[in-house]
Scaffold this motif. Structure first.
Motif, PDB file in Angstrom:
ATOM      1  N   ILE A   1       0.845  -1.211   0.000  1.00  0.00           N
ATOM      2  CA  ILE A   1       0.000   0.000   0.000  1.00  0.00           C
ATOM      3  C   ILE A   1       0.870   1.246   0.000  1.00  0.00           C
ATOM      4  N   TYR A   2       1.971   1.212   0.745  1.00  0.00           N
ATOM      5  CA  TYR A   2       2.874   2.367   0.768  1.00  0.00           C
ATOM      6  C   TYR A   2       3.441   2.626  -0.631  1.00  0.00           C
ATOM      7  N   GLN A   3       3.867   1.575  -1.308  1.00  0.00           N
ATOM      8  CA  GLN A   3       4.387   1.756  -2.663  1.00  0.00           C
ATOM      9  C   GLN A   3       3.308   2.263  -3.608  1.00  0.00           C
ATOM     10  N   GLN A   4       2.093   1.790  -3.435  1.00  0.00           N
ATOM     11  CA  GLN A   4       0.992   2.302  -4.254  1.00  0.00           C
ATOM     12  C   GLN A   4       0.714   3.759  -3.925  1.00  0.00           C
ATOM     13  N   LEU A   5       0.809   4.114  -2.655  1.00  0.00           N
ATOM     14  CA  LEU A   5       0.626   5.513  -2.258  1.00  0.00           C
ATOM     15  C   LEU A   5       1.683   6.398  -2.920  1.00  0.00           C
ATOM     16  N   VAL A   6       2.918   5.920  -2.949  1.00  0.00           N
ATOM     17  CA  VAL A   6       3.988   6.695  -3.582  1.00  0.00           C
ATOM     18  C   VAL A   6       3.713   6.858  -5.067  1.00  0.00           C
ATOM     19  N   ARG A   7       3.248   5.806  -5.717  1.00  0.00           N
ATOM     20  CA  ARG A   7       2.934   5.915  -7.143  1.00  0.00           C
ATOM     21  C   ARG A   7       1.789   6.891  -7.391  1.00  0.00           C
ATOM     22  N   VAL A   8       0.802   6.881  -6.518  1.00  0.00           N
ATOM     23  CA  VAL A   8      -0.338   7.792  -6.692  1.00  0.00           C
ATOM     24  C   VAL A   8       0.107   9.241  -6.546  1.00  0.00           C
TER      25      VAL A   8
ATOM     26  N   TYR B   1      11.983  13.711  -2.654  1.00  0.00           N
ATOM     27  CA  TYR B   1      12.929  13.067  -3.573  1.00  0.00           C
ATOM     28  C   TYR B   1      12.387  13.094  -4.995  1.00  0.00           C
ATOM     29  N   ILE B   2      11.093  12.817  -5.143  1.00  0.00           N
ATOM     30  CA  ILE B   2      10.488  12.848  -6.481  1.00  0.00           C
ATOM     31  C   ILE B   2      10.576  14.247  -7.069  1.00  0.00           C
ATOM     32  N   VAL B   3      10.278  15.258  -6.251  1.00  0.00           N
ATOM     33  CA  VAL B   3      10.356  16.650  -6.740  1.00  0.00           C
ATOM     34  C   VAL B   3      11.778  16.982  -7.166  1.00  0.00           C
ATOM     35  N   GLY B   4      12.759  16.654  -6.322  1.00  0.00           N
ATOM     36  CA  GLY B   4      14.146  16.970  -6.654  1.00  0.00           C
ATOM     37  C   GLY B   4      14.646  16.201  -7.851  1.00  0.00           C
ATOM     38  N   ALA B   5      14.313  14.906  -7.941  1.00  0.00           N
ATOM     39  CA  ALA B   5      14.816  14.084  -9.045  1.00  0.00           C
ATOM     40  C   ALA B   5      14.233  14.527 -10.372  1.00  0.00           C
ATOM     41  N   ILE B   6      12.918  14.744 -10.430  1.00  0.00           N
ATOM     42  CA  ILE B   6      12.294  15.140 -11.698  1.00  0.00           C
ATOM     43  C   ILE B   6      12.775  16.531 -12.111  1.00  0.00           C
TER      44      ILE B   6
ATOM     45  N   LEU C   1      23.519   9.531 -15.928  1.00  0.00           N
ATOM     46  CA  LEU C   1      23.299  10.981 -16.018  1.00  0.00           C
ATOM     47  C   LEU C   1      22.124  11.424 -15.168  1.00  0.00           C
ATOM     48  N   LEU C   2      21.013  10.749 -15.275  1.00  0.00           N
ATOM     49  CA  LEU C   2      19.792  11.189 -14.600  1.00  0.00           C
ATOM     50  C   LEU C   2      19.591  10.427 -13.300  1.00  0.00           C
ATOM     51  N   MET C   3      18.893  11.068 -12.385  1.00  0.00           N
ATOM     52  CA  MET C   3      18.501  10.398 -11.144  1.00  0.00           C
ATOM     53  C   MET C   3      17.331   9.454 -11.418  1.00  0.00           C
ATOM     54  N   ASP C   4      17.260   8.418 -10.650  1.00  0.00           N
ATOM     55  CA  ASP C   4      16.169   7.456 -10.797  1.00  0.00           C
ATOM     56  C   ASP C   4      14.936   8.013 -10.099  1.00  0.00           C
ATOM     57  N   ALA C   5      14.065   8.639 -10.891  1.00  0.00           N
ATOM     58  CA  ALA C   5      12.864   9.246 -10.309  1.00  0.00           C
ATOM     59  C   ALA C   5      11.876   8.209  -9.810  1.00  0.00           C
ATOM     60  N   LYS C   6      12.020   6.952 -10.243  1.00  0.00           N
ATOM     61  CA  LYS C   6      11.108   5.895  -9.808  1.00  0.00           C
ATOM     62  C   LYS C   6      11.604   5.191  -8.543  1.00  0.00           C
ATOM     63  N   HIS C   7      12.762   5.616  -8.022  1.00  0.00           N
ATOM     64  CA  HIS C   7      13.317   4.949  -6.844  1.00  0.00           C
ATOM     65  C   HIS C   7      12.420   5.207  -5.627  1.00  0.00           C
ATOM     66  N   ILE C   8      12.180   4.151  -4.881  1.00  0.00           N
ATOM     67  CA  ILE C   8      11.368   4.253  -3.665  1.00  0.00           C
ATOM     68  C   ILE C   8      12.234   3.816  -2.496  1.00  0.00           C
ATOM     69  N   PHE C   9      12.362   4.688  -1.507  1.00  0.00           N
ATOM     70  CA  PHE C   9      13.151   4.352  -0.335  1.00  0.00           C
ATOM     71  C   PHE C   9      12.484   3.201   0.426  1.00  0.00           C
ATOM     72  N   PRO C  10      13.290   2.332   1.027  1.00  0.00           N
ATOM     73  CA  PRO C  10      12.672   1.262   1.836  1.00  0.00           C
ATOM     74  C   PRO C  10      11.916   1.844   3.014  1.00  0.00           C
TER      75      PRO C  10
END
Length: 1825
Positions: free
Chosen positions: A1579-1586, A1664-1669, A1787-1796
């Motif tokens: 659910i946490y990973q789904q929340l991050v995707r949402v 992290y998503i804001v900074g990476a993108i 070159l690019l940051m992994d914007a799809k990375h999810i912290f444990p």
């Protein structure tokens, strides 16, 4: 403004140059009309006189401003011409290492001849969903635009990739297909996208070869249609090929190779399965050794062969078919080695038992003798008979080569056909995107039939390109409603007519091919006769009669006629084909089937077009005559038909153009040859696009962008509220020629050069402003210098003047003495005279001021007394008036009230006579008395509690007072001890005096002894000195040893600490990695599980859909699983494919490899999960061992359970008795009342039923009250019974009739209810106030304790004083402190006494009201009733039931529970007003009851249903943030409840004793805790995707594009690919939008009661998503890399940090995730010139990788002319300094990375027994236990 006015001094121009094509120069003086020579200064330092053309008088091209150099779009250049285009491409390619550039609608791609890290999946994700102009040019941007237009416009798309050999066409097409495969995915998990990509290595191996220009040159053209379904996911593909270069099979030029597949076969000849092919080195075969270059540097043909075979397997080509292909290819190689010997000039033979031929025949499965015969003979057929004629050696060699080419072409078509079959999908195609990879314009020293066809195709494509560009320009002008003038552009239709029209070159060629005696010479003569001097595009070379020249759009090309007819005929002896058709090798005859059966792309018939889809051509059966006719079509005719088919396809789609440029002929990386580049730019149509754009209005600005850029050219009075009118007014003043610009609806259109003129005006204005600033600053600096010099001069002057002053002071000192004497004497005389006068004046003033003051005092006194008299008189008059008015009003009120009271008394007397009124009042007053009595009891309880608290407080105060008294006594004892000590000191002093006397007596003795001891002393001094020396040496050694020991100890401790820290960090990293890996595996498992469910649904649909009618499903099938285990799901995955295999084979062939992969993957995940579960089991076993001593506990618990069960049985029996009595009462009432009144639908019946139902509910809840109530009801029943039946029924009937007035009953009930609520609220408020006061008293007691400690410290300090002062100070201080404390405590006690008295008064008031109500009841009762029935007030003691914090439900209600509590619960509706985590508490309380009953099946069923239902909700509404957040919070709370009440000591530390009683007793749910933890992770990973999906559209616009600080960044000119404006329009996202969204996320999570630690992790992930993108887009957008944009980013980041501070989330780690973005913004702003700057950058940018730093420096673009670009040398310096840094090359940051994620244990303080279930949840079937 005229163009000639721009040619002023220092203007830069381009002049032609034979070496560099164009060279830059600078004007040394202004140009004047009529000048024939321009004085120029070249960049290398030379001066030049440039002569203008006297005929045209054309001036050289102007150079663009430096600020426009390096633009992403060539159409953004102000001056659009060839040198500007060439220079811009060179700067981007050489300086910035950028290979892609836009030119309007064309993407120009320059081959870098080097692998670049710009094609990874992270780059694909960055370009996905972006507008084409928002990102830097890239092939992915073109692919995204095509994909987006397909979805948006519902129109098919095409990407046309063209360029000469070696320019990178194939690679560009490959990356475009990879983009589609990655972004869209496939509609089914059949790996369609992998198959599409796998077709590339196969086609490259059989269709690509090494040439002098390219190591991997495509020798055929191909058009790949990638099909999509309605959801725009890949479902398949189809490939069409054009003009395979068959001649390469038999001939290769120097330094070239045959097709790659032959060399791959030779490199793999040693493999066991290839031994039968009898291959060897490539130099052993004639067809592979002619080029002399069998090896390509850096390419391993054996590995490439493995890749080719792997791709064939992926595309479904079986091993047998693969070996068949390799046999045919090996046979072609052996066929090439077949040699011929001449018998005479007209015949030849093959040596007997010729090994190459025998190997060929064995591989092909044909007869050796027959093939040998027909290789040396041919059959001639006439009208009457057939002849067999021998052929010469040359003819036999040509026939052998023709046969080899024909076999290879058929094999090529067969492979293409099978690739298309593998890529074909049974799903209907909704739309497609075509990728055309076709050869570019070619011209060599010798050009033949192949080059002619290639250039013919390019002419058609160029025509289509020109029309499309012209159409787009026209549409843009019409959309903006500006005058449209026809633009002249090059039309190559005459050249196309020359080639394909009737009697054109191809027509004449086909005609000569049909002639028996047609030759290349006769065909050439026909060409000369038909077109020479008649067509301007056709010429004849001067020195040749076997060649012709065509003027193509790109250049003139001379074609040699030799071989044209033979290549066009493409003849193969029919007898040889028949031999091959008779082969025993089954695959070989398949190659030579009829054209309709073996589909050849070059002969495919055209099919009709539909608006969106294009169905692939299917074979159709035709007549034999037609087939023979079709077989006679020439190559040229076939190519023309396929080209027409291609053009129809392209015209039906929206084209996108990619022009590939080859920068040099030597394949050097990042080397730019201007001559070669210009040739290709002219040939590919880029310059034609520039010319069309330049002919119109190439520069286009929106009004807002124009205003923002050129605001500096406007005065304040010119700025209006209407931006459009402002721009019009300013332009009319700046550019006088109105033809140079046009105003559209949304844009301003400029002619070429006008933007440069405006930029010049802007630069001049800014330069003037800079000069003024410099002037002021320089003046300020000079003033500072002047002031400094002035201060120095003043200092010198001061010292000189000081010397002079001292000399002068000596003179003054001498004269001063005389002056002083004179001064004092004169002073004495004057002072005496002054004192006399002053004394007289003071006396006069004192008498006068006294007189005036007395007069003023008398006047003020009189006025004050008059005011007092007036005040009293006016008050007396006002009171008299008020009393009169009040008396009159009261009299009127009394009269009126007396009249109303009489009326009311009359009514009351009437009502008092009726029994019904008594009954009505009795019913209401009885309930009210009971309620009030209950309230009185509750108030008594509260009062007792308060009194207890007060007594405890008094006890605490008394204890504290006793403590202080004991301290005081202790201090007094210490004082007495101090006095005793002083007495001892006096006695000791007396003893000292005595000792002194004894000392004086002994001194005399000492002197004598000293005399005797001198000698001894001298002897011992020497010994002591020696000992001291030895002692000092030993001390030094000891100190050194100690120092060494300390140092070693420090080193050891430091090393140990470092090791410990490193090991700790490493363990943390390993733990995070393991946790991340586990969560990724869990995510993968959930994805596979969802996919498995989807596949199961699809398979059920596939099974059920074909059968007509409705099929009834099994009624026993349910969604509830018996147990939540993963093994059951795996078993289902194994069983279902077996069950559904038969029907699916009949309908649609399933890819069983998918099921095997899924099964294998699930098995692996299950094994890994089992390993982790085993580890957890081992740890749990250790915990269980420690609990082995507690075996006696279940026995004790069993006894308690038995006692509780007995108690429950007793209560149930009492409850049954009460229910029976109520049923009897209900029957009695129904019997005694009239039938029409007691009917089920009557109002009286309903009222009675409701009352009885409420009474029964009350009985169920409070069983002890029921006994008392039953006795009261019995007594009331006996009192109310009438003496005769008739009167009783009449009274009851009247009473029921009166009860029909529902309004009065409701009003009375509401009034009583409101009164009760008011009383309850008052009591609760008073209770809260008492609690607050008690809390305040506790705080004061704590402060008193602290003050006591502080005073004790002060006393300890005072004890250090002298005894007398110490005792006085301590006593005085202690007395003062105790006095103050006593006073404070007395005040608090007084306050509490007042509060108690107040409460007592309120209780008396309430008791009085109750008494009055009782009296009122007695008055309303008739005397007869009083005698018959003495009514006593009911006093029922209320006792709340002691709930156990459990909820009971029936097994059948489980589905209803799950449905109401999980499936249908909406966070935005009912759940908003609930206690946070209420569903989790309810579920756990249900689990507790099942555990209490020891029902294993019920526990497991409930937990399984809960988990599955949560998954269903998230699958259904998984894109709603509130839903996902709500269930993440409740899942975590459920998990915490399972831990908190598990009975484990580690989780019970924070529990209360009551909570510990609620722990689970029968079941250990540790396995379900793990399952719930896994579910929470999902659910946490789904929340991050949402939240990522919600935030992603906002980030780039809000963080990068929007100008948060207005006016800082300037808008640069842009081209056709307009970037997103930084000006905030309606609908655009800003930084405030992001902050509002973050606030929304945070408030929702807090509202749902999510754990604070989990909120921190979510916020960290969001940041992290804001900074990476943001950083990824910054790295991919050249227009964003500027100084001003760095300031904007830093400001935006500061706003995000401020948001963190406001939410108290600075310690969440979110700020650290923005560090790369912060450093990138700082990098944009720091100075970038010197080595010190490089060192500072390297130390500052530690969070950025080397690739990112270099990329930012390469992309850095000045917005104004005053900024400087980063030099190449500086970038190299940075690279040298960072070469030792070990970081990721990505070159690019992994914007799809999810912290444990972790879920720290967070126990709840909420007591389970206090939880109430709202009625809105619909859980009435659940009862509290």
């Amino acid at each position: 403004m005229a163009a000639s006015e721009l040619y002023t001094k220092f203007a830069r121009v381009w002049i032609p140059d034979p070496e560099e094509v164009w060279k830059s120069a600078e004007l040394l003086k202004d140009y004047k009309p009529g000048d024939k020579v321009l004085l120029l200064h070249l960049e290398e330092g030379k001066d030049l006189e440039y002569r203008l053309d006297p005929k045209t008088n054309e001036l050289p091209h102007l150079r663009n401003p430096d600020i426009l150099v390096g633009e992403n779009d060539l159409t953004a250049l102000s001056y659009l011409h060839e040198p500007a285009v060439l220079h811009n491409l060179r700067v981007r390619f050489i300086d910035s290492k950028l290979i892609y550039t836009y030119c309007g609608i064309v993407l120009v791609a320059i081959n870098p001849y080097e692998q670049l890290p710009i094609y990874g999946e992270d780059i694909i994700n960055a370009y996905s969903g972006q507008n084409m102009g928002d990102m830097d040019p890239h092939i992915f941007a073109v692919a995204e635009e095509a994909y987006k237009q397909m979805a948006r416009d519902e129109r098919n798309q095409s990407i046309i990739v063209s360029g000469e050999s070696g320019a990178g066409k194939t690679v560009s097409a490959k990356y475009a297909m990879r983009y589609f495969a990655t972004v869209s995915g496939s509609a089914s998990e059949a790996n369609v996208e992998e198959k599409v990509l796998a077709s590339n290595p196969i086609m490259e191996s059989i269709g690509n070869a090494k040439t002098t220009r390219n190591d991997n040159s495509s020798r055929f053209g191909k058009y790949i249609e990638i099909g999509f379904d309605k959801r725009y996911r890949i479902i398949g593909a189809n490939m069409r090929t054009y003009l395979l270069e068959k001649s390469r099979v038999v001939f290769q030029a120097e330094e070239e190779r045959n097709y790659h597949i032959f060399y791959q076969l030779c490199a793999s000849a040693k493999l066991p399965e290839f031994k039968m092919l009898r291959l060897g080195n490539a130099n052993n075969f004639h067809y592979t050794k002619q080029g002399g270059s069998p090896v390509i540097e850096g390419v391993d043909d054996a590995k490439e062969m493995a890749h080719t075979r792997q791709a064939c397997t992926l595309l479904g080509i079986s091993e047998s078919y693969q070996m068949g292909i390799f046999r045919i290819l090996a046979g072609i190689l052996h066929l090439g080695n077949v040699g011929f010997t001449s018998r005479d000039s007209d015949s030849c033979t093959i040596p007997p038992k010729h090994e190459p031929l025998s190997i060929f025949c064995d591989l092909m499965g044909v007869d050796y003798d027959e093939m040998c015969h027909w290789l040396c003979h041919r059959k001639l057929a006439t009208a009457t008979e057939t002849y067999i004629k021998p052929i010469s050696k040359l003819q036999a060699t040509n026939a052998r080569d023709a046969l080899a080419k024909h076999i290879y072409a058929k094999l090529f078509n067969w492979i293409v056909d099978h690739v298309n079959q593998a890529l074909h999908s049974a799903v209907k195609q909704h739309s497609f995107i075509g990728v055309l990879d076709i050869y570019g314009f070619e011209t060599f020293e010798i050009n033949s039939f192949e080059q002619f066809c290639i250039n013919y195709a390019n002419e058609k494509l160029q025509q289509q390109f020109n029309m499309h560009v012209f159409k787009l320009e026209q549409e843009e002008y019409m959309k903006e409603q500006i005058p449209w003038t026809l633009i002249d552009f090059y039309d190559n239709q005459p050249c196309i007519n020359l080639i394909e029209s009737k009697l054109g070159i191809l027509d004449l060629l086909d005609e000569d091919c049909k002639m028996p005696k047609g030759t290349d010479d006769t065909w050439a003569q026909k060409l000369y006769n038909t077109h020479l001097n008649k067509c301007a595009l056709f010429e004849k070379p001067r020195l040749s009669n076997k060649a012709f020249i065509i003027q193509h759009f790109a250049d003139k090309v001379e074609y040699q006629c030799e071989g044209f007819l033979e290549k066009n005929k493409d003849t193969v002896f029919e007898e040889q084909i028949k031999v091959l058709k008779s082969s025993k090798f089954k695959m070989l005859p398949e190659l030579f089937q009829d054209d309709e059966k073996a589909i050849s792309p070059t002969t495919a018939t055209s099919s009709g077009r539909t608006p969106l889809t294009r169905t692939p051509a299917k074979p159709t059966k035709g007549r034999p005559g037609q087939m023979a006719k079709e077989h006679k079509k020439t190559v040229g005719h076939q190519f023309r038909n396929s080209l027409h088919l291609l053009m129809e396809t392209l015209n039906a789609t929206t084209p996108h153009y990619v022009r590939c440029i080859k920068p040099n002929d030597f394949k050097f990386p990042f080397t730019f040859d201007e001559k070669r580049a210009v040739q290709q730019l002219r040939a590919c149509g880029v310059l034609e696009t520039i010319r069309i754009s330049a002919a119109g209005f190439p520069s286009r600005w929106t009004y807002q962008e124009f205003f923002s850029r050129y605001r500096v050219l406007m005065k304040q009075k010119d700025v209006l509220s209407d931006r459009k009118q402002t721009c019009k007014n300013v332009l009319e003043k700046l550019i006088l020629d109105k033809d140079k610009y046009q105003f559209g609806k949304t844009k301003i259109f400029f002619r070429a050069g006008q933007v440069a003129y405006l930029e010049k005006l802007r630069a001049d204005k800014l330069r003037a402003a800079c000069i003024r600033i410099q002037k002021i600053i320089r003046g300020w600096l000079l003033r500072k210098k002047y002031l400094r010099m002035r201060r120095a001069a003043i200092t010198v002057q001061r010292y000189v003047r000081g010397y002079q002053a001292r000399c002068y002071a000596k003179f003054l000192r001498r004269t001063r003495a005389a002056t002083v004497i004179q001064k004092y004497w004169r002073m004495y005389v004057v002072r005496r005279r002054y004192k006399i006068r002053r004394t007289a004046t003071v006396v006069l003033q004192s008498y006068l001021r006294g007189y005036l003051a007395r007069n003023r005092y008398r006047k003020i006194l009189r006025e004050h007394k008059a005011v007092i008299i007036q005040k009293w008189v006016r008050g007396w008059l006002a009171r008299i008036h008020y009393k009169r008015s009040m008396h009159a009003v009261i009299y009127l009120q009394c009269c009126f009230r007396r009249m109303m009271a009489k009326r009311e008394l009359k009514k009351l007397k009437i009502e008092a006579r009726s029994v019904e009124r008594y009954k009505k009042l009795h019913i209401g007053m009885e309930n009210k008395i009971m309620q009030l009595q209950r309230k009185v009891d509750e108030q008594n309880k509260d009062y007792k509690c308060l009194m207890e608290k007060l007594t405890t407080l008094e006890g605490i105060y008394n204890s504290e007072t006793e403590k202080l008294r004991s301290d005081l006594e202790r201090l007094q004892l210490s004082e007495e001890e101090a006095k005793i000590a002083t007495g001892r000191v006096l006695s000791l002093q007396q003893e000292i005096t005595k000792l002194r006397k004894d000392l004086e007596q002994t001194r005399s003795e000492k002197k004598s002894i000293e005399e005797h001891a001198d000698r001894y002393k001298q002897e011992t001094e020497q010994l002591v000195s020696n000992l001291k020396e030895e002692n000092s040496s030993l001390k030094q050694e000891k100190e050194t040893l100690n120092r060494l020991i300390v140092e070693q100890a420090k080193k050891m401790t430091e090393t140990m600490e470092k090791k410990l820290v490193e090991e700790t960090k490493q363990l943390e990293l390993d733990l995070n990695d393991e946790r991340l890996r586990y969560q990724n595996l869990l995510n993968e498992f959930s994805r596979l599980e969802e996919r498995y469910d989807d596949l199961k649904e699809e398979m059920t649909l596939m099974v059920n859909v074909p059968k007509p009618g409705h099929k009834r499903t099994d009624s026993t099938h349910s969604s509830n699983e018996s147990e939540y285990t993963f093994s059951s799901e795996i078993a289902e995955t194994e069983d279902i494919p077996l069950r559904t295999e038969e029907p699916t084979e009949k309908k649609v062939p399933l890819d069983m490899s998918l099921f095997l992969k899924l099964q294998k993957r699930v098995t692996e995940l299950e094994q890994e999960k089992q390993v982790m579960q085993d580890e957890l089991d081992r740890k749990e076993e250790q915990v269980l061992r420690s609990k082995a001593k507690e075996e006696e506990r279940p026995q004790i618990r069993g006894a308690e359970l038995e006692y509780e069960s007995l108690k429950r049985q007793e209560l149930e029996s009492e409850n049954k008795k009460l229910k029976n009595e109520l049923n009897e009462l209900r029957k009695a009432l129904s019997e005694k009342s009239a039938p029409e009144v007691t009917a089920p639908g009557a109002p009286a019946y309903r009222v009675l039923m409701e009352q009885l139902t409420s009474v029964s509910e009350e009985l169920d809840v409070r069983k002890e009250e029921v006994l008392i109530l039953r006795s009261q009801l019995v007594s009331q029943k006996e009192a109310i019974q009438p003496k005769n039946t008739m009167t009783d029924s009449t009274v009851l009937l009247e009473d029921v009739q009166k009860m029909k007035d529902k309004g009065e009953i409701a009003q009375a009930y509401i009034g009583l209810k409101e009164t009760n609520r008011l009383l309850e609220s008052q009591l609760q408020s008073q209770k809260r106030s008492h609690e607050n006061e008690a809390e305040a008293l506790r705080g004061e007691i704590q402060s008193l304790k602290e003050e006591n400690n502080r005073q004790q410290q002060l006393l300890a300090q005072n004890l250090q004083l002298p005894p007398e002062a110490r005792i006085e100070a301590s006593l005085q201080h202690e007395i003062t402190r105790l006095t103050n404390e006593n006073l404070d405590l007395m005040e608090q006690l007084e306050k509490q006494d007042k509060t108690v008295r107040k409460l007592k008064k309120q209780l008396k008031v309430f008791a009085k009201k109750i008494g009055e109500l009782e009296v009122g009841q007695m008055e309303n009762i008739s005397p007869g009733q009083i005698i018959d029935e003495p009514i006593r007030p009911v006093n029922i003691p209320r006792k709340e039931k002691d709930f156990q914090g459990m909820l009971e439900y029936k097994k059948d209600d489980e589905q209803k529970l799950v449905k109401n509590l999980i499936l249908e619960l909406k966070p935005r509706g009912v759940a908003v007003n609930l206690i946070p985590g209420l569903p989790a508490y309810i579920l756990f309380m249900c689990v507790r009851h099942a555990d209490y009953l020891n029902d294993d099946q019920k526990v497991r069923s409930l937990l399984t249903s809960t988990i599955n239902s949560i998954k269903k909700v998230l699958k259904k509404r998984g894109d709603d943030f509130e839903t996902v957040s709500f269930w993440l919070s409740n899942t975590c709370r459920f998990l915490h409840c399972l831990k908190q009440y598990s009975g484990e000591e580690g989780f019970m530390k924070h529990n209360t004793s009551r909570q510990n009683e609620h722990c689970l007793t029968n079941f250990d749910l540790a396995e379900y805790r793990q399952v719930l933890s896994d579910l929470a992770i999902q659910i946490y990973q789904q929340l991050v995707r949402v939240l990522e999906n919600i935030l992603q559209p906002m980030i780039v616009s809000g963080m990068l594009e929007h100008e948060t600080i207005q006016g800082v960044s300037g808008v640069k000119p842009t081209g056709l690919r307009k970037r997103t404006s930084s000006i905030a329009d309606e609908g655009t996202y800003t930084l405030d939008s992001i902050l509002r969204q973050l606030n929304s996320f945070h408030s929702v999570m807090c509202q749902h009661g999510m754990d604070p630690e989990l909120i921190k992790q979510v916020v960290k992930q969001m940041f992290y998503i804001v900074g990476a993108i943001t950083l990824n887009n910054l790295l991919l957008r050249k227009d964003m890399c500027s100084w001003s944009k760095g300031m904007q980013i830093r400001y935006n980041v500061s706003q995000l940090e401020e948001w963190l501070r406001d939410k108290n989330l600075m310690n969440s780690g979110a700020k650290e995730t923005l560090e790369p973005l912060i450093q990138a913004a700082q990098l944009l702003q720091v100075k970038k010139k010197t080595d010190d700057d490089a060192e500072a950058i390297c130390s500052m940018c530690n969070a950025l990788t080397t690739a990112q730093i270099v990329k930012v420096l390469n992309l850095y673009t000045p917005v104004n002319e005053f900024e400087e670009r980063v030099s190449v040398s500086f970038i190299r310096t940075i690279q040298m300094r960072l070469r030792d840094r070990k970081d990721s090359p990505q070159l690019l940051m992994d914007a799809k990375h999810i912290f444990p994620v972790t879920f720290p244990f967070n126990p709840s303080s909420l007591a389970l027994e206090t939880i109430q279930i709202p009625a809105s949840l619909g859980l009435g079937f659940i009862s509290r236990v």
